[in-house]
Design a protein around this motif. Sequence first.
Motif, PDB file in Angstrom:
ATOM      1  N   GLY A   1       0.784  -1.225   0.000  1.00  0.00           N
ATOM      2  CA  GLY A   1       0.000   0.000   0.000  1.00  0.00           C
ATOM      3  C   GLY A   1       0.818   1.277   0.000  1.00  0.00           C
ATOM      4  N   ASN A   2       2.130   1.201   0.094  1.00  0.00           N
ATOM      5  CA  ASN A   2       2.975   2.394   0.122  1.00  0.00           C
ATOM      6  C   ASN A   2       3.664   2.576  -1.217  1.00  0.00           C
ATOM      7  N   ALA A   3       3.812   3.815  -1.624  1.00  0.00           N
ATOM      8  CA  ALA A   3       4.505   4.109  -2.883  1.00  0.00           C
ATOM      9  C   ALA A   3       6.009   3.974  -2.671  1.00  0.00           C
ATOM     10  N   VAL A   4       6.661   3.299  -3.578  1.00  0.00           N
ATOM     11  CA  VAL A   4       8.115   3.182  -3.580  1.00  0.00           C
ATOM     12  C   VAL A   4       8.580   3.915  -4.834  1.00  0.00           C
ATOM     13  N   ASP A   5       9.264   5.024  -4.619  1.00  0.00           N
ATOM     14  CA  ASP A   5       9.674   5.842  -5.754  1.00  0.00           C
ATOM     15  C   ASP A   5      11.167   6.150  -5.678  1.00  0.00           C
ATOM     16  N   ASP A   6      11.616   7.022  -6.557  1.00  0.00           N
ATOM     17  CA  ASP A   6      13.037   7.354  -6.601  1.00  0.00           C
ATOM     18  C   ASP A   6      13.519   7.974  -5.291  1.00  0.00           C
ATOM     19  N   HIS A   7      12.685   8.778  -4.669  1.00  0.00           N
ATOM     20  CA  HIS A   7      13.059   9.373  -3.379  1.00  0.00           C
ATOM     21  C   HIS A   7      13.284   8.284  -2.339  1.00  0.00           C
ATOM     22  N   PHE A   8      12.396   7.298  -2.290  1.00  0.00           N
ATOM     23  CA  PHE A   8      12.546   6.177  -1.365  1.00  0.00           C
ATOM     24  C   PHE A   8      13.889   5.490  -1.587  1.00  0.00           C
ATOM     25  N   PHE A   9      14.217   5.191  -2.847  1.00  0.00           N
ATOM     26  CA  PHE A   9      15.458   4.482  -3.142  1.00  0.00           C
ATOM     27  C   PHE A   9      16.694   5.318  -2.825  1.00  0.00           C
ATOM     28  N   ARG A  10      16.619   6.650  -3.031  1.00  0.00           N
ATOM     29  CA  ARG A  10      17.755   7.510  -2.672  1.00  0.00           C
ATOM     30  C   ARG A  10      17.974   7.491  -1.157  1.00  0.00           C
ATOM     31  N   CYS A  11      16.902   7.592  -0.400  1.00  0.00           N
ATOM     32  CA  CYS A  11      17.011   7.557   1.063  1.00  0.00           C
ATOM     33  C   CYS A  11      17.537   6.208   1.545  1.00  0.00           C
ATOM     34  N   TYR A  12      17.008   5.150   0.961  1.00  0.00           N
ATOM     35  CA  TYR A  12      17.432   3.806   1.365  1.00  0.00           C
ATOM     36  C   TYR A  12      18.905   3.575   1.007  1.00  0.00           C
ATOM     37  N   ARG A  13      19.326   4.051  -0.164  1.00  0.00           N
ATOM     38  CA  ARG A  13      20.726   3.904  -0.565  1.00  0.00           C
ATOM     39  C   ARG A  13      21.637   4.640   0.409  1.00  0.00           C
ATOM     40  N   ALA A  14      21.226   5.835   0.852  1.00  0.00           N
ATOM     41  CA  ALA A  14      22.023   6.598   1.815  1.00  0.00           C
ATOM     42  C   ALA A  14      22.127   5.852   3.142  1.00  0.00           C
ATOM     43  N   LEU A  15      21.041   5.225   3.575  1.00  0.00           N
ATOM     44  CA  LEU A  15      21.071   4.443   4.808  1.00  0.00           C
ATOM     45  C   LEU A  15      21.968   3.214   4.669  1.00  0.00           C
ATOM     46  N   LEU A  16      21.910   2.559   3.515  1.00  0.00           N
ATOM     47  CA  LEU A  16      22.792   1.412   3.273  1.00  0.00           C
ATOM     48  C   LEU A  16      24.256   1.834   3.261  1.00  0.00           C
ATOM     49  N   ASP A  17      24.552   2.979   2.645  1.00  0.00           N
ATOM     50  CA  ASP A  17      25.922   3.479   2.604  1.00  0.00           C
ATOM     51  C   ASP A  17      26.435   3.808   4.006  1.00  0.00           C
ATOM     52  N   ALA A  18      25.582   4.411   4.830  1.00  0.00           N
ATOM     53  CA  ALA A  18      25.972   4.737   6.207  1.00  0.00           C
ATOM     54  C   ALA A  18      26.237   3.459   7.006  1.00  0.00           C
ATOM     55  N   GLU A  19      25.401   2.451   6.805  1.00  0.00           N
ATOM     56  CA  GLU A  19      25.593   1.177   7.510  1.00  0.00           C
ATOM     57  C   GLU A  19      26.889   0.507   7.045  1.00  0.00           C
ATOM     58  N   ASP A  20      27.152   0.545   5.764  1.00  0.00           N
ATOM     59  CA  ASP A  20      28.372  -0.049   5.210  1.00  0.00           C
ATOM     60  C   ASP A  20      29.613   0.656   5.755  1.00  0.00           C
ATOM     61  N   CYS A  21      29.562   1.969   5.815  1.00  0.00           N
ATOM     62  CA  CYS A  21      30.684   2.752   6.344  1.00  0.00           C
ATOM     63  C   CYS A  21      30.931   2.412   7.815  1.00  0.00           C
ATOM     64  N   ALA A  22      29.857   2.332   8.587  1.00  0.00           N
ATOM     65  CA  ALA A  22      29.979   1.991  10.005  1.00  0.00           C
ATOM     66  C   ALA A  22      30.562   0.594  10.176  1.00  0.00           C
TER      67      ALA A  22
END
Length: 77
Positions: A10-31
């Motif tokens: 029921g939730n929209a998954v768009d380019d903004h969602f993927f940009r935010c998620y990619r940033a979170l993945l990058d932060a987790e990878d860096c940590a």
Amino acid sequence: MLETHALAHGNAVDDHFFRCYRALLDAEDCAFDELEHAYEDGDRAAFETDLEMWRVAANRRESFLEVNGLMASPLVL
């Protein structure tokens, strides 16, 4: 260019969602990289600090997914 949209629980998954998620993945990878270096160096104090930072990053990613209705159910072995 139009953003792509898909429905996930029921939730929209768009380019903004993927940009935010990619940033979170990058932060987790860096940590995790910092945690790995502290482990390899045998630096217990830095390891404890980096472990907490990695946990915070992983929790932020999980919370983001949960808020957007994309939390996976736990694995049962």
